[in-house]
Motif scaffolding. Structure first.
Motif, mmCIF file in Angstrom:
data_model
loop_
_atom_site.group_PDB
_atom_site.id
_atom_site.type_symbol
_atom_site.label_atom_id
_atom_site.label_comp_id
_atom_site.label_asym_id
_atom_site.label_seq_id
_atom_site.Cartn_x
_atom_site.Cartn_y
_atom_site.Cartn_z
ATOM 1 N N GLY A 191 0.811 -1.209 0.000
ATOM 2 C CA GLY A 191 0.000 0.000 0.000
ATOM 3 C C GLY A 191 0.844 1.259 0.000
ATOM 4 O O GLY A 191 0.496 2.241 -0.650
ATOM 5 N N GLU A 192 1.968 1.229 0.721
ATOM 6 C CA GLU A 192 2.816 2.420 0.802
ATOM 7 C C GLU A 192 3.347 2.827 -0.564
ATOM 8 O O GLU A 192 3.371 4.013 -0.903
ATOM 9 N N PHE A 193 3.802 1.863 -1.361
ATOM 10 C CA PHE A 193 4.379 2.210 -2.652
ATOM 11 C C PHE A 193 3.325 2.742 -3.611
ATOM 12 O O PHE A 193 3.661 3.397 -4.592
ATOM 13 N N SER A 194 2.052 2.470 -3.341
ATOM 14 C CA SER A 194 0.983 3.078 -4.133
ATOM 15 C C SER A 194 0.555 4.411 -3.540
ATOM 16 O O SER A 194 0.539 5.444 -4.220
ATOM 17 N N ALA A 195 0.226 4.398 -2.237
ATOM 18 C CA ALA A 195 -0.385 5.561 -1.604
ATOM 19 C C ALA A 195 0.611 6.662 -1.310
ATOM 20 O O ALA A 195 0.241 7.835 -1.252
ATOM 21 N N ILE A 196 1.861 6.320 -1.082
ATOM 22 C CA ILE A 196 2.838 7.334 -0.732
ATOM 23 C C ILE A 196 3.765 7.605 -1.909
ATOM 24 O O ILE A 196 3.796 8.702 -2.468
ATOM 25 N N ILE A 197 4.501 6.596 -2.340
ATOM 26 C CA ILE A 197 5.532 6.820 -3.350
ATOM 27 C C ILE A 197 4.922 7.108 -4.717
ATOM 28 O O ILE A 197 5.245 8.111 -5.365
ATOM 29 N N GLY A 198 4.025 6.247 -5.193
ATOM 30 C CA GLY A 198 3.411 6.473 -6.499
ATOM 31 C C GLY A 198 2.567 7.735 -6.528
ATOM 32 O O GLY A 198 2.608 8.511 -7.487
ATOM 33 N N ILE A 366 -6.232 3.910 -8.263
ATOM 34 C CA ILE A 366 -5.449 4.321 -9.435
ATOM 35 C C ILE A 366 -4.500 3.219 -9.864
ATOM 36 O O ILE A 366 -4.385 2.899 -11.054
ATOM 37 N N ASP A 367 -3.816 2.600 -8.902
ATOM 38 C CA ASP A 367 -2.806 1.591 -9.226
ATOM 39 C C ASP A 367 -3.392 0.233 -9.572
ATOM 40 O O ASP A 367 -2.656 -0.659 -9.998
ATOM 41 N N SER A 368 -4.686 0.056 -9.405
ATOM 42 C CA SER A 368 -5.285 -1.248 -9.701
ATOM 43 C C SER A 368 -5.200 -1.602 -11.180
ATOM 44 O O SER A 368 -5.322 -2.775 -11.547
ATOM 45 N N ARG A 369 -4.969 -0.630 -12.037
ATOM 46 C CA ARG A 369 -4.822 -0.928 -13.466
ATOM 47 C C ARG A 369 -3.469 -1.564 -13.753
ATOM 48 O O ARG A 369 -3.273 -2.153 -14.823
ATOM 49 N N TYR A 370 -2.524 -1.437 -12.827
ATOM 50 C CA TYR A 370 -1.188 -1.988 -13.020
ATOM 51 C C TYR A 370 -0.957 -3.279 -12.245
ATOM 52 O O TYR A 370 -0.031 -4.030 -12.552
ATOM 53 N N GLU A 371 -1.788 -3.534 -11.257
ATOM 54 C CA GLU A 371 -1.652 -4.753 -10.470
ATOM 55 C C GLU A 371 -3.022 -5.152 -9.947
ATOM 56 O O GLU A 371 -3.640 -4.399 -9.190
ATOM 57 N N GLY A 373 -5.896 -7.136 -7.790
ATOM 58 C CA GLY A 373 -6.030 -7.647 -6.429
ATOM 59 C C GLY A 373 -5.481 -6.752 -5.349
ATOM 60 O O GLY A 373 -5.324 -7.183 -4.202
ATOM 61 N N LEU A 374 -5.199 -5.488 -5.659
ATOM 62 C CA LEU A 374 -4.648 -4.594 -4.649
ATOM 63 C C LEU A 374 -5.645 -4.301 -3.527
ATOM 64 O O LEU A 374 -5.236 -3.984 -2.406
ATOM 65 N N SER A 375 -6.925 -4.423 -3.820
ATOM 66 C CA SER A 375 -7.932 -4.060 -2.821
ATOM 67 C C SER A 375 -7.829 -4.921 -1.568
ATOM 68 O O SER A 375 -8.181 -4.474 -0.472
ATOM 69 N N ARG A 376 -7.315 -6.143 -1.698
ATOM 70 C CA ARG A 376 -7.244 -6.998 -0.515
ATOM 71 C C ARG A 376 -6.204 -6.513 0.499
ATOM 72 O O ARG A 376 -6.199 -6.958 1.645
ATOM 73 N N TYR A 377 -5.319 -5.613 0.072
ATOM 74 C CA TYR A 377 -4.335 -5.067 1.006
ATOM 75 C C TYR A 377 -4.858 -3.824 1.721
ATOM 76 O O TYR A 377 -4.210 -3.344 2.653
ATOM 77 N N GLY A 420 13.538 -9.362 2.862
ATOM 78 C CA GLY A 420 12.266 -9.995 3.141
ATOM 79 C C GLY A 420 12.426 -11.428 3.608
ATOM 80 O O GLY A 420 13.491 -12.028 3.562
ATOM 81 N N VAL A 421 11.302 -11.978 4.051
ATOM 82 C CA VAL A 421 11.284 -13.329 4.603
ATOM 83 C C VAL A 421 10.966 -14.356 3.541
ATOM 84 O O VAL A 421 11.643 -15.340 3.366
ATOM 85 N N THR A 422 9.925 -14.093 2.773
ATOM 86 C CA THR A 422 9.536 -14.993 1.687
ATOM 87 C C THR A 422 9.245 -14.168 0.465
ATOM 88 O O THR A 422 8.445 -13.243 0.530
ATOM 89 N N GLN A 423 9.878 -14.503 -0.641
ATOM 90 C CA GLN A 423 9.660 -13.743 -1.870
ATOM 91 C C GLN A 423 8.535 -14.416 -2.652
ATOM 92 O O GLN A 423 8.634 -15.581 -3.040
ATOM 93 N N GLY A 424 7.507 -13.645 -2.926
ATOM 94 C CA GLY A 424 6.394 -14.229 -3.657
ATOM 95 C C GLY A 424 5.487 -13.165 -4.190
ATOM 96 O O GLY A 424 5.849 -12.009 -4.286
ATOM 97 N N GLY A 425 4.253 -13.552 -4.481
ATOM 98 C CA GLY A 425 3.294 -12.585 -4.983
ATOM 99 C C GLY A 425 3.382 -12.471 -6.482
ATOM 100 O O GLY A 425 3.781 -13.374 -7.206
ATOM 101 N N ALA A 426 3.038 -11.298 -6.983
ATOM 102 C CA ALA A 426 2.911 -11.093 -8.425
ATOM 103 C C ALA A 426 4.220 -11.228 -9.149
ATOM 104 O O ALA A 426 4.236 -11.506 -10.338
#
Length: 430
Positions: A191-198, A366-371, A373-377, A420-426
Motif C-alpha cells: 500500500g505504501e508504494f501506491s499511496a505514498i511513493i506512487g 489508481i494503481d489497480s490498473r497496473y496490479e 487484487g490490490l484491494s485486498r491489502y 524480506g522473509v519470503t519472496q512471492g506474490g505477483a
C-alpha cells in the motif's frame, strides 16, 4: 509579562495547528495532484501488458549493479532477456561480491551474447558501478535496475517512449512493485508504494519537479548524465543525488507507471529502519549540498519540492519537541504555556486516520490498473500510521545529524539489505 504569556500561548496554539494540519494539507494535495495526473496522463492509455508504439528504437543498455546477488541474479537476468524492446544489451557489474555472483554472471554471459559483465576487485559502491557501466555503454540510453529486481517485459519500451518524444527528458522513473508480502510489514509496503511513493510522484509531476527517481528502476539519457558529472560517489542515496543534479541543470524527469519492476523489500523492523534511515540521510545530504544553488529564478521549479521537504523536517522536529515536553511533564512541573496535556490525538487523530484511509483508497484505485487484487491489502492499511509514520518520523530526526557529521568525501559502498522473509506474490518466487 501577561503579554509575553499570551504570546507564548499563541505560539503553542500555532504549533499544534501546524502538527495537525500540515499532514492533512499534504495528503489532500497529493490526492488532488495524483487524481489530476491520472485523469490527464493515464486514463485511456494502453496498460503495461501492451507495447507502446514508438517512432524509432535507439539502442539501450540495461544496467545491473550487483553485490552479493547470487540468489537473485539468474531471475534478474532472465527478466532482462525477456524484454520486448528490439535493440538492447545488458551490462552487469559485479561489485566486489563475496559470494558466487561473479561466477554466475560469467556463466550467463557465455550463454547469452547480449550480456556483458564488468568485475570490480573490491566493493566500489553502486554509484561507481552505474558510472562505469555508463562509460562503457555504446548507447545513449540506459535503463538501470537493482540486482534483485524483475523488470516487466514491456518496461524498457515504456521508458523509451518518453526519451524518443522529449529531447529535454534526462531521466524516467518507473513503477516499483513489492514482491515480499509474507508479513504485515510486507503487506503495508504494498500500500505504501501506491499511496505514498506512487501518489507523490504523480502529484510532484503536476506542480513541478520530483524529489527522486526510483533507484530500483530508472532510465537515463547519457548526455544528461555527462553534463551533470554522473552519479556522485560519496552520497548514500545516488538516486536522490542524480535527480537533483539533473533537474537543477534543467533536465526533465518523468514518471512512467507502466514501467513495472518487481522488487524485494525489508520485512523486519531492523531492516526497515536501516533502509529508511539511509533514505532520510541521503535526502539531507542532497539538501545540504544543493541549498545555496536553489536560490535562483532559473531553478524556481525546484522550489515546491524543496519547500515540501524542509517543511516535513520542521514538522518532524516539532513533533520531537512536543514529545520531549510531554515526557518532562511527568517529572517536573511545567509552565502552562509549555504543558502538553496528552500525546493521544483524540479527534484530530480520527481525522488523520480517516484521511490516511481515504488516501490509500484513492491510490490503490489508481494503481489497480497496473496490479490486480490490490484491494485486498486495503484492510491492512489501518496499521500503517502506527508502524510507518513512527519509523519515518524517527528516521527523519536521526538522519539529519548523520548527514551533518558525515565525513566528507568518503565513498558510499554497498551494504547487503534485508530482502524480506519470503519472496512471492505477483513477481514470482525464488
Amino acid at each position: 509579562m501577561i503579554f509575553i504569556l499570551d504570546y507564548l500561548e499563541h505560539i503553542r496554539g500555532f504549533l499544534f495547528a501546524f502538527l495537525l494540519f500540515y499532514p492533512l494539507f499534504m495528503a489532500y494535495l497529493w490526492m488532488i495532484g495524483a487524481i489530476y495526473y491520472y485523469w490527464r496522463r493515464e486514463r485511456g492509455r494502453p496498460d503495461h501488458t501492451q507495447e507502446p508504439p514508438l517512432p524509432r528504437y535507439p539502442g539501450v543498455s540495461l544496467v545491473v549493479p550487483c553485490h552479493n546477488e547470487g540468489d537473485n541474479v539468474h531471475e534478474t537476468i532472465a527478466a532482462l532477456l525477456a524484454q520486448t524492446y528490439p535493440h538492447f544489451e545488458i551490462i552487469a557489474v559485479n561489485d566486489g561480491s563475496r559470494d558466487n555472483t561473479g561466477a554466475l554472471l560469467d556463466e550467463l554471459a557465455e550463454k547469452h551474447p547480449q550480456l556483458r559483465v564488468l568485475h570490480f576487485a573490491r566493493n566500489q559502491g553502486k554509484a561507481m558501478g552505474l558510472r562505469m557501466a555508463a562509460l562503457v555503454s555504446p548507447h545513449e540510453f540506459l535503463v538501470c535496475i537493482d540486482g534483485d529486481a524483475l523488470l516487466d517485459p514491456h518496461a524498457t519500451s515504456w521508458i523509451m517512449s518518453h526519451f524518443v518524444s522529449g529531447a529535454r527528458v534526462g531521466a524516467v522513473t518507473g513503477n516499483p512493485r513489492i514482491r515480499t508480502r509474507s508479513t504485515l510489514l510486507g503487506k503495508l509496503q504494498v500500500g505504501e508504494f501506491s499511496a505514498i511513493i506512487g501518489m507523490i510522484k504523480r502529484a510532484q509531476r503536476i506542480y513541478g519537479r520530483i524529489f527522486t527517481v526510483s533507484g530500483v528502476v530508472s532510465g537515463f539519457r547519457k548526455t544528461a548524465l555527462h553534463q551533470v558529472g554522473y552519479w556522485s560517489l560519496d552520497m548514500v542515496t545516488e538516486d536522490i543525488d542524480i535527480s537533483w543534479k539533473m533537474q537543477l541543470n534543467h533536465w526533465d524527469i518523468r514518471y512512467e507507471p507502466n514501467a513495472l519492476c518487481w522488487i524485494l523489500m525489508p520485512e523486519t523492523l531492523r531492516g526497515l529502519w536501516k533502509q529508511r534511515l539511509r533514505w532520510a540521510q541521503g535526502g539531507y545530504e542532497v539538501l545540504l549540498r544543493n541549498t545555496l544553488g536553489l536560490f535562483s529564478w532559473k531553478r524556481r521549479r525546484m522550489w515546491p519540492v524543496y519547500l515540501e521537504f524542509t517543511t516535513s523536517v520542521v514538522w518532524s522536529y516539532s513533533m520531537l519537541g512536543v514529545a520531549v515536553l510531554w515526557s518532562l511533564g511527568f517529572f517536573f512541573p511545567l509552565p502552562d504555556y509549555l504543558e502538553i496535556p496528552s500525546m493521544i490525538p483524540e479527534w484530530p487523530g480520527v481525522i488523520l486516520g480517516l484521511t490516511c484511509l481515504l488516501q490509500f483508497a484513492v491510490s490503490l484505485r489508481i494503481d489497480s490498473r497496473y496490479e490486480k487484487g490490490l484491494s485486498r491489502y486495503y484492510y491492512w492499511m489501518i496499521w500503517y500510521p502506527l508502524a510507518f509514520w513512527l519509523i519515518s518520523l524517527l528516521t527523519s530526526i536521526v538522519g539529519l545529524p548523520k548527514a551533518l557529521f558525515k565525513k566528507r568525501g568518503r565513498r558510499a559502498t554497498w551494504v547487503s539489505p534485508d530482502r524480506g522473509v519470503t519472496q512471492g506474490g505477483a513477481g514470482g518466487s525464488r
